[in-house]
Design a protein around this motif. Sequence first.
Motif, PDB file in Angstrom:
ATOM      1  N   PRO A  13      -7.524   5.480   7.435  1.00 56.43           N
ATOM      2  CA  PRO A  13      -6.680   5.789   6.286  1.00 56.43           C
ATOM      3  C   PRO A  13      -6.992   4.875   5.113  1.00 56.43           C
ATOM      4  O   PRO A  13      -6.275   4.905   4.035  1.00 56.43           O
ATOM      5  CB  PRO A  13      -5.292   5.290   7.039  1.00 56.43           C
ATOM      6  N   ARG A  14      -7.624   3.647   5.330  1.00 53.49           N
ATOM      7  CA  ARG A  14      -7.930   2.792   4.032  1.00 53.49           C
ATOM      8  C   ARG A  14      -9.485   2.772   3.874  1.00 53.49           C
ATOM      9  O   ARG A  14      -9.910   2.037   4.484  1.00 53.49           O
ATOM     10  CB  ARG A  14      -7.071   1.430   4.323  1.00 53.49           C
ATOM     11  N   PHE A  70      -8.875   9.616   5.553  1.00 51.34           N
ATOM     12  CA  PHE A  70      -9.106  10.814   6.308  1.00 51.34           C
ATOM     13  C   PHE A  70      -8.737  10.709   7.842  1.00 51.34           C
ATOM     14  O   PHE A  70      -8.675   9.519   8.156  1.00 51.34           O
ATOM     15  CB  PHE A  70     -10.471  11.389   6.279  1.00 51.34           C
ATOM     16  N   GLY A  71      -8.209  11.648   8.368  1.00 55.53           N
ATOM     17  CA  GLY A  71      -8.031  11.611   9.880  1.00 55.53           C
ATOM     18  C   GLY A  71      -8.231  13.070  10.505  1.00 55.53           C
ATOM     19  O   GLY A  71      -8.204  13.945   9.924  1.00 55.53           O
ATOM     20  N   VAL A  72      -8.631  12.713  11.769  1.00 56.00           N
ATOM     21  CA  VAL A  72      -8.789  13.974  12.512  1.00 56.00           C
ATOM     22  C   VAL A  72      -8.086  13.691  13.780  1.00 56.00           C
ATOM     23  O   VAL A  72      -7.885  12.856  14.475  1.00 56.00           O
ATOM     24  CB  VAL A  72     -10.343  14.040  12.609  1.00 56.00           C
ATOM     25  N   MET A  73      -7.464  14.840  14.556  1.00 53.33           N
ATOM     26  CA  MET A  73      -6.749  14.764  15.548  1.00 53.33           C
ATOM     27  C   MET A  73      -6.898  16.063  16.442  1.00 53.33           C
ATOM     28  O   MET A  73      -6.655  17.201  15.777  1.00 53.33           O
ATOM     29  CB  MET A  73      -5.291  14.478  15.390  1.00 53.33           C
ATOM     30  N   LEU A  74      -7.309  15.963  17.875  1.00 46.24           N
ATOM     31  CA  LEU A  74      -7.120  16.974  18.533  1.00 46.24           C
ATOM     32  C   LEU A  74      -5.801  17.001  19.410  1.00 46.24           C
ATOM     33  O   LEU A  74      -5.565  15.925  20.176  1.00 46.24           O
ATOM     34  CB  LEU A  74      -8.453  17.000  19.476  1.00 46.24           C
ATOM     35  N   GLU A 132       0.887  -1.112  -0.039  1.00 47.17           N
ATOM     36  CA  GLU A 132      -0.099  -0.012   0.065  1.00 47.17           C
ATOM     37  C   GLU A 132       0.969   1.118  -0.037  1.00 47.17           C
ATOM     38  O   GLU A 132       1.990   1.412   0.439  1.00 47.17           O
ATOM     39  CB  GLU A 132      -1.035   0.289   1.278  1.00 47.17           C
ATOM     40  N   ALA A 133       0.366   2.300  -0.733  1.00 48.86           N
ATOM     41  CA  ALA A 133       1.054   3.376  -0.497  1.00 48.86           C
ATOM     42  C   ALA A 133       0.008   4.580  -0.737  1.00 48.86           C
ATOM     43  O   ALA A 133      -0.743   4.496  -1.554  1.00 48.86           O
ATOM     44  CB  ALA A 133       2.235   3.584  -2.085  1.00 48.86           C
ATOM     45  N   SER A 134       0.279   5.680  -0.164  1.00 51.29           N
ATOM     46  CA  SER A 134      -0.808   6.725  -0.347  1.00 51.29           C
ATOM     47  C   SER A 134      -0.077   8.204  -0.098  1.00 51.29           C
ATOM     48  O   SER A 134       0.836   8.152   1.041  1.00 51.29           O
ATOM     49  CB  SER A 134      -2.113   6.650   0.565  1.00 51.29           C
ATOM     50  N   LEU A 169      -6.330  14.321   4.534  1.00 47.50           N
ATOM     51  CA  LEU A 169      -6.791  13.251   3.600  1.00 47.50           C
ATOM     52  C   LEU A 169      -5.914  12.857   3.050  1.00 47.50           C
ATOM     53  O   LEU A 169      -4.490  13.687   2.722  1.00 47.50           O
ATOM     54  CB  LEU A 169      -7.292  14.402   2.573  1.00 47.50           C
ATOM     55  N   ASN A 170      -5.981  11.636   2.690  1.00 49.54           N
ATOM     56  CA  ASN A 170      -4.734  10.808   2.007  1.00 49.54           C
ATOM     57  C   ASN A 170      -5.435   9.905   0.490  1.00 49.54           C
ATOM     58  O   ASN A 170      -6.728   9.772   0.582  1.00 49.54           O
ATOM     59  CB  ASN A 170      -4.107   9.853   2.717  1.00 49.54           C
TER      60      ASN A 170
END
Length: 298
Positions: free
Chosen positions: A170-171, A153-157, A98-100, A119-120
Motif C-alpha cells: 500500500p505504500r 497495489f493489493g491482490v486478494m483471493l 498519509e492519505a490515499s 490500486l491506490n
Amino acid sequence: MKHILVIAAAVLLVGTHLHAQQPLTHTQHGQLRTVINPAASLMSMGGEVSVIGRRQWVGLDGAPTVFWGSGHMGFAGMGATAGLNVRHERMAVEKLTEASAFFAKSVRISETEYLGLSLNAGFSNMDGRFSQLDPSDPAFREDVRETDALVGFGVMLYRPDRYYVGLSLPRLMLGNLGVGGGDSRYNFTNVYHLTAGALFNMGTDFQFRPSVLVTYSESLRPQAEASAMFFVKRVFGVGLNVRSYGNMAGMAQFNLGSVGLGYSYQFGTRNEALNLGINNNTHEIGLGYRFGRSVELL
C-alpha cells in the motif's frame, strides 16, 4: 520525569526513525483489513466506514498514538469498490500523515472464489520538530518537513464468509523510485503486508476466526502476528493476539446490527530494557459501520 523519558526515547529512536519509519499495525487486523489491503473492501460490497485509534506507552506524554480511518462504497454491477484510507501517527516531536484513494475490482475465478485487485495513490507527509528536543545540540537544530507521493497495489483471493489470502504494497514511495528528485533527510520506506484469515462455524451458535498478518519494511525486521477470536452467535467475541517481538493482546468485539465495536489491550511479555523503564501497555479501540447489512465476521 515524563518529559525527560520522552526526550530520551526520542533521542534513541531518531537515528533509526529518520532512516526508516517502523510500520505500526493494529491488533484488530482481522476486522479492519482495508487499510492494510484495499482489495479487502471487495468483501464488503455494500460499503463500510471504519476507524481505529491506538495509544501506546499509556501514561507517558508524547507516547506513540496512531489513527486509521477507512471508507468505501461498492458498485455491485461492476464488482468493484472505491474508497479512501487515512493514517495519522504521532510520537513525541514527530508526526506522520498519509492519505490515499483506492479502486478495487473482483474477478470470479470459480463457483465460490474470487480474485480481487486494487490500486491506490496518495501522499505521505512527515513533520519532525527535532529542534524542540535540544536546540543547543547540532544534531537537533533542523526540523524536517517533507512530503512524498505514494502508489500501491493489493491482490486478494477470497471466498465470501469463508476465507481470504492477500498480498499488498500500500505504500510504494515515488521518491524511492527516483521520481521527483531533490534532497531528502527522511526516508519514506515501502511497506509490504501478507494477510490471511478464515471463519469456521462451530455449530449454530459459535464461530472461530483465526487471522495472520506479516509486515515487512525495508531495513527493519519483519514482524508477524496471529489472532484468534471466538464468537457467540456472531454478536460477541473474545480472543488473543500474539506478535513475534514479544507482545500479546486480549481482544473483545461486539456486533450490533450494522455497527461493530472492538477493543484490545496489548502488553509486553519480555524483560527488554525499554520495558523496564516505560509502561508499554497499549489500548486500541475500533468502530465500524456497514451499509445495507449487518456486520459480518469475515
